[in-house]
Motif scaffolding. Structure first.
Motif, PDB file in Angstrom:
ATOM      1  N   SER A  62      43.568-103.802  10.297  1.00  0.00           N
ATOM      2  CA  SER A  62      44.635-104.800  10.387  1.00  0.00           C
ATOM      3  C   SER A  62      45.237-105.081   9.016  1.00  0.00           C
ATOM      4  O   SER A  62      46.440-105.372   8.908  1.00  0.00           O
ATOM      5  N   TYR A  63      44.418-104.991   7.972  1.00  0.00           N
ATOM      6  CA  TYR A  63      44.934-105.190   6.618  1.00  0.00           C
ATOM      7  C   TYR A  63      46.019-104.160   6.295  1.00  0.00           C
ATOM      8  O   TYR A  63      47.057-104.489   5.705  1.00  0.00           O
ATOM      9  N   ASN A  64      45.798-102.912   6.678  1.00  0.00           N
ATOM     10  CA  ASN A  64      46.802-101.873   6.450  1.00  0.00           C
ATOM     11  C   ASN A  64      48.091-102.166   7.199  1.00  0.00           C
ATOM     12  O   ASN A  64      49.190-101.924   6.685  1.00  0.00           O
ATOM     13  N   LEU A  65      47.972-102.680   8.417  1.00  0.00           N
ATOM     14  CA  LEU A  65      49.166-103.016   9.198  1.00  0.00           C
ATOM     15  C   LEU A  65      49.970-104.117   8.525  1.00  0.00           C
ATOM     16  O   LEU A  65      51.201-104.052   8.464  1.00  0.00           O
ATOM     17  N   VAL A  66      49.282-105.134   7.998  1.00  0.00           N
ATOM     18  CA  VAL A  66      49.974-106.238   7.330  1.00  0.00           C
ATOM     19  C   VAL A  66      50.618-105.755   6.037  1.00  0.00           C
ATOM     20  O   VAL A  66      51.756-106.116   5.716  1.00  0.00           O
ATOM     21  N   SER A  67      49.893-104.927   5.275  1.00  0.00           N
ATOM     22  CA  SER A  67      50.433-104.413   4.029  1.00  0.00           C
ATOM     23  C   SER A  67      51.685-103.574   4.264  1.00  0.00           C
ATOM     24  O   SER A  67      52.675-103.688   3.522  1.00  0.00           O
ATOM     25  N   THR A  68      51.668-102.744   5.303  1.00  0.00           N
ATOM     26  CA  THR A  68      52.842-101.939   5.637  1.00  0.00           C
ATOM     27  C   THR A  68      53.990-102.819   6.117  1.00  0.00           C
ATOM     28  O   THR A  68      55.158-102.539   5.829  1.00  0.00           O
ATOM     29  N   SER A  69      53.662-103.889   6.822  1.00  0.00           N
ATOM     30  CA  SER A  69      54.707-104.806   7.294  1.00  0.00           C
ATOM     31  C   SER A  69      55.457-105.430   6.123  1.00  0.00           C
ATOM     32  O   SER A  69      56.659-105.695   6.214  1.00  0.00           O
ATOM     33  N   GLY A  70      54.742-105.680   5.016  1.00  0.00           N
ATOM     34  CA  GLY A  70      55.397-106.256   3.856  1.00  0.00           C
ATOM     35  C   GLY A  70      56.464-105.361   3.270  1.00  0.00           C
ATOM     36  O   GLY A  70      57.414-105.840   2.636  1.00  0.00           O
ATOM     37  N   ASN A  71      56.329-104.032   3.466  1.00  0.00           N
ATOM     38  CA  ASN A  71      57.306-103.082   2.929  1.00  0.00           C
ATOM     39  C   ASN A  71      58.306-102.604   3.979  1.00  0.00           C
ATOM     40  O   ASN A  71      59.203-101.816   3.638  1.00  0.00           O
ATOM     41  N   THR A  72      58.164-103.056   5.208  1.00  0.00           N
ATOM     42  CA  THR A  72      59.088-102.622   6.270  1.00  0.00           C
ATOM     43  C   THR A  72      59.707-103.827   6.973  1.00  0.00           C
ATOM     44  O   THR A  72      60.862-104.165   6.740  1.00  0.00           O
ATOM     45  N   TYR A  73      58.930-104.494   7.814  1.00  0.00           N
ATOM     46  CA  TYR A  73      59.472-105.586   8.617  1.00  0.00           C
ATOM     47  C   TYR A  73      59.978-106.740   7.757  1.00  0.00           C
ATOM     48  O   TYR A  73      61.036-107.319   8.023  1.00  0.00           O
ATOM     49  N   PHE A  74      59.218-107.083   6.710  1.00  0.00           N
ATOM     50  CA  PHE A  74      59.634-108.194   5.851  1.00  0.00           C
ATOM     51  C   PHE A  74      60.935-107.861   5.122  1.00  0.00           C
ATOM     52  O   PHE A  74      61.805-108.724   4.945  1.00  0.00           O
ATOM     53  N   VAL A  75      61.071-106.604   4.703  1.00  0.00           N
ATOM     54  CA  VAL A  75      62.300-106.185   4.010  1.00  0.00           C
ATOM     55  C   VAL A  75      63.489-106.238   4.959  1.00  0.00           C
ATOM     56  O   VAL A  75      64.585-106.682   4.587  1.00  0.00           O
ATOM     57  N   LEU A  76      63.287-105.801   6.190  1.00  0.00           N
ATOM     58  CA  LEU A  76      64.370-105.843   7.170  1.00  0.00           C
ATOM     59  C   LEU A  76      64.705-107.276   7.559  1.00  0.00           C
ATOM     60  O   LEU A  76      65.853-107.586   7.887  1.00  0.00           O
ATOM     61  N   GLN A  77      63.722-108.155   7.551  1.00  0.00           N
ATOM     62  CA  GLN A  77      64.010-109.574   7.740  1.00  0.00           C
ATOM     63  C   GLN A  77      64.953-110.086   6.654  1.00  0.00           C
ATOM     64  O   GLN A  77      65.938-110.781   6.929  1.00  0.00           O
ATOM     65  N   ALA A  78      64.646-109.725   5.417  1.00  0.00           N
ATOM     66  CA  ALA A  78      65.451-110.199   4.287  1.00  0.00           C
ATOM     67  C   ALA A  78      66.876-109.684   4.353  1.00  0.00           C
ATOM     68  O   ALA A  78      67.809-110.359   3.887  1.00  0.00           O
ATOM     69  N   SER A  79      67.093-108.488   4.937  1.00  0.00           N
ATOM     70  CA  SER A  79      68.437-107.917   4.987  1.00  0.00           C
ATOM     71  C   SER A  79      69.368-108.718   5.884  1.00  0.00           C
ATOM     72  O   SER A  79      70.596-108.586   5.779  1.00  0.00           O
ATOM     73  N   THR A  80      68.826-109.565   6.767  1.00  0.00           N
ATOM     74  CA  THR A  80      69.662-110.373   7.655  1.00  0.00           C
ATOM     75  C   THR A  80      69.875-111.783   7.137  1.00  0.00           C
ATOM     76  O   THR A  80      70.589-112.563   7.773  1.00  0.00           O
ATOM     77  N   LEU A  81      69.259-112.131   5.999  1.00  0.00           N
ATOM     78  CA  LEU A  81      69.342-113.490   5.462  1.00  0.00           C
ATOM     79  C   LEU A  81      70.324-113.541   4.298  1.00  0.00           C
ATOM     80  O   LEU A  81      70.621-112.527   3.659  1.00  0.00           O
ATOM     81  N   SER A  82      70.793-114.723   4.010  1.00  0.00           N
ATOM     82  CA  SER A  82      71.732-114.912   2.908  1.00  0.00           C
ATOM     83  C   SER A  82      70.979-115.026   1.588  1.00  0.00           C
ATOM     84  O   SER A  82      69.834-115.497   1.551  1.00  0.00           O
ATOM     85  N   SER A  83      71.619-114.595   0.510  1.00  0.00           N
ATOM     86  CA  SER A  83      70.987-114.642  -0.808  1.00  0.00           C
ATOM     87  C   SER A  83      70.954-116.078  -1.322  1.00  0.00           C
ATOM     88  O   SER A  83      71.665-116.959  -0.841  1.00  0.00           O
ATOM     89  N   TYR A  84      70.117-116.283  -2.325  1.00  0.00           N
ATOM     90  CA  TYR A  84      69.952-117.609  -2.935  1.00  0.00           C
ATOM     91  C   TYR A  84      70.359-117.501  -4.398  1.00  0.00           C
ATOM     92  O   TYR A  84      69.932-116.587  -5.100  1.00  0.00           O
ATOM     93  N   LEU A 103      61.324-116.494   2.703  1.00  0.00           N
ATOM     94  CA  LEU A 103      60.311-115.437   2.751  1.00  0.00           C
ATOM     95  C   LEU A 103      59.315-115.519   1.595  1.00  0.00           C
ATOM     96  O   LEU A 103      58.358-114.739   1.544  1.00  0.00           O
ATOM     97  N   THR A 104      59.521-116.443   0.660  1.00  0.00           N
ATOM     98  CA  THR A 104      58.643-116.545  -0.507  1.00  0.00           C
ATOM     99  C   THR A 104      57.179-116.751  -0.129  1.00  0.00           C
ATOM    100  O   THR A 104      56.294-116.088  -0.702  1.00  0.00           O
ATOM    101  N   PRO A 105      56.845-117.660   0.806  1.00  0.00           N
ATOM    102  CA  PRO A 105      55.419-117.803   1.176  1.00  0.00           C
ATOM    103  C   PRO A 105      54.797-116.509   1.686  1.00  0.00           C
ATOM    104  O   PRO A 105      53.624-116.228   1.400  1.00  0.00           O
ATOM    105  N   GLN A 106      55.569-115.689   2.423  1.00  0.00           N
ATOM    106  CA  GLN A 106      55.025-114.438   2.936  1.00  0.00           C
ATOM    107  C   GLN A 106      54.629-113.506   1.795  1.00  0.00           C
ATOM    108  O   GLN A 106      53.539-112.922   1.805  1.00  0.00           O
ATOM    109  N   TYR A 107      55.498-113.362   0.834  1.00  0.00           N
ATOM    110  CA  TYR A 107      55.213-112.440  -0.271  1.00  0.00           C
ATOM    111  C   TYR A 107      54.180-113.020  -1.228  1.00  0.00           C
ATOM    112  O   TYR A 107      53.419-112.270  -1.859  1.00  0.00           O
ATOM    113  N   PHE A 108      54.134-114.329  -1.353  1.00  0.00           N
ATOM    114  CA  PHE A 108      53.091-114.952  -2.155  1.00  0.00           C
ATOM    115  C   PHE A 108      51.717-114.682  -1.542  1.00  0.00           C
ATOM    116  O   PHE A 108      50.765-114.290  -2.233  1.00  0.00           O
TER     117      PHE A 108
END
Length: 564
Positions: free
Chosen positions: A338-360, A437-442
């Protein structure tokens, strides 16, 4: 306070200025720049190219897994055949070619060109650590030795003192320069590379990588000559397994003298590495059970033993112990599914989440996904530095802490995705800042810092030879990298929730399942670590150690009485 103390100690012991730093440090800086600005957020580029969510996940997972596997291959070739310098040039050239290929074909990239570019980039990233780092460390170590020799010239100091000082400072110098390059490279990528202009990103990255590679080659006139390639760390496991299979019919000896103890320096400490059961002497560790047959690789039961040792057909007990300890970590990595799945999600799903959000915006600076990756890398570096220096948490429990943070990371991602889908408008415009998304990457940084740092410390503490210790990190990354391929299969299982576009998918359900799975695997890991490792730690009982100490004290007292 611990962080400040660690930083001050690193600055005090690690500031070594040399001409070689100029040539090598630039290459390290460019690697950090490209990793943060291109490789880590490559899933965002795939989204911009209108690849569906499935292809983005598959391509990015393939890139990470292939890079981890190729890292072991690069180490083997550099250590056994061509040396680190040539391996670095080859890998950096491949990296540059892959970036140039993406730069030229960015506007009309086909799948064949994409895969070829990914293979080249994976080979380039595989040459960074530990090959480039070991070369950097070797150059600084030679510089420190030279400085110590010149400073102590004419003084009455033993060579051992000089060696001790150089050994203390060289790793600190490498860590200082390496960490500085990583931080500066991440900052530059966050400021000057934008996820909205991928063609420019590839152009800048390829030019910087090519220029620093040329600078690295020019520095050949300043580098200290490398030692000739001798033996790859992969050769030792091969020899151990080969000898064990060849001697599979031998019975276990009744005395430790029947093992090849050639590399054992302290004969008095050898008893701590053996265990006698039913009149048979076994090498420790004895678990997992499938590695017991490796003991036969060090057995010496024939009349032609000396000839076999000379031909390296019989391995030493140190080599066998190291290989068995490497086998010991495989079941641990299995519990990190499961750790590998979460780590991969940080480089895929989380990045795609950010692409739909507005910049700060912070003044004139737009916070992008690259800044969040820089935060994650910084957190990971701080945690691993503190853990390796002060051992705040024991390695086994450090892994558990990292897995616990993976649960929290998935919960945070689940809450963000629920909120994101709730605020989604018909035109797919979502009024949310990327800073959510900061808490996720933290948490992702804490997860990787504790888990991977714990794995490294756990295995390093059980190894004896320096060559195998240097192989720890690539070995762990290879095992974890192979596990990251499972994210593709895991996404196929929940195909109903993953559509062609992220705004039409139900990643909130996916993250919730991932959080539940991570919690279950955390329980499995704790059970395994507690009952399979801690219980085996009594292989050297405390009473035995205490009795040995008391016996030594008695002998010393007798010697004092005799002298008096």
């Amino acid at each position: 306070m611990i962080i400040i103390t660690a930083i001050l100690q690193m600055l005090r012991n690690g500031f070594v200025l040399s001409k070689t730093v100029i040539f090598i440090w630039g290459l390290v800086l460019s690697h950090a720049l490209v990793s943060n600005g291109v490789v880590d957020v490559f899933a965002d580029f795939l989204g911009d190219e209108k690849y569906n969510l499935w292809k983005a996940i598959m391509v990015k997972s393939f890139l990470e897994g292939l890079s981890a596997v190729l890292k072991v291959a690069v180490i083997h070739v550099s250590e056994a055949y061509i040396g680190r310098f040539k391996a670095i040039i080859f890998c950096t050239g491949s990296f540059t070619m892959g970036l140039v290929l993406l730069w030229i074909r960015a506007s009309h990239l086909d799948i064949v060109t994409l895969i070829f570019a990914i293979v080249l980039i994976a080979l380039g990233t595989a040459g960074k650590e530990p090959t480039l780092r070991d070369f950097f460390d070797y150059q600084l170590r030679e510089k420190v030795k030279k400085n110590c020799t010149e400073k102590n010239e004419g003084e009455d100091k033993e060579p051992s003192q000089e060696k001790e000082r150089s050994g203390k400072n060289d790793s600190a110098a490498t860590n200082l320069w390496w960490s500085t390059a990583s931080i500066i490279g991440s900052v530059i990528a966050s400021f000057f590379l934008s996820s909205d202009h991928w063609g420019e990103n590839f152009e800048i990255s390829s030019i910087v990588m090519g220029a620093t590679c040329l600078l690295f080659i020019i520095g050949i006139f300043c580098y200290y000559p490398e030692e000739k390639p001798s033996e790859s760390p992969l050769t030792i496991p091969y020899r151990v397994f080969k000898a064990a299979i060849k001697n599979r019919r031998l019975s276990y000896p009744s005395s430790k003298q029947d093992y090849n103890n050639e590399d054992s320096d302290d004969a008095s400490s050898e008893d701590f590495f053996y265990r006698t059961e039913n009149g048979e002497v076994h090498l420790l560790p004895r678990h997992p059970s499938f590695s017991l047959f490796l003991d036969r690789a060090a057995m010496m039961n024939n009349s032609d033993d000396e000839e076999k040792v000379r031909k390296e057909e019989v391995c030493t007990v140190v080599q066998v112990r190291d290989v068995k300890n490497f086998c010991l970590i495989i079941p641990l990595v299995v519990t990190l599914f499961s750790y590998n799945l979460v780590s991969t999600s940080g480089n895929t799903y989380f990045v795609l989440q950010a692409s739909t959000l507005s910049s700060y915006n912070i003044g004139a600076f737009d916070v992008s996904i690259m800044a969040l990756f820089a935060i994650k890398s910084l957190i990971t570096f701080v945690v691993r530095t503190i853990q390796s220096r002060y051992k705040v948490v024991r390695p086994l429990w450090s892994i558990a802490v990292g897995m616990f943070f993976s649960v929290l990371c998935c919960i945070a991602a689940w809450q963000v995705e629920r909120r994101r889908l709730y605020l989604k408008k018909p035109d797919d415009d979502i009024p949310m800042s990327i800073m959510i998304l900061t808490p996720q990457y933290f948490l992702l940084g804490l997860m990787e810092g504790f888990a991977e740092g714990g794995l490294k410390n756990f295995l390093s503490d059980r190894l004896y030879s320096e060559s195998m210790k240097n192989f720890v990190e690539p070995y762990i990354e290879m095992l974890l990298g192979i596990g990251k391929f499972s994210s593709i299969l895991f996404a196929l299982v929940f195909y109903k929730w993953i559509k062609d576009e992220i705004n039409h998918s139900r990643l909130d359900n996916y993250f919730l399942v991932l959080a539940s799975l991570s919690f279950v695997y955390l329980g499995i890991y704790i059970f395994y670590a507690k009952f399979k490792f801690q219980r085996r730690r009594v292989a050297v009982p405390a009473e035995t150690i205490q009795e040995t100490i008391e016996r030594m004290d008695e002998l010393l007292q007798v010697e004092v009485d005799i002298n008096q």
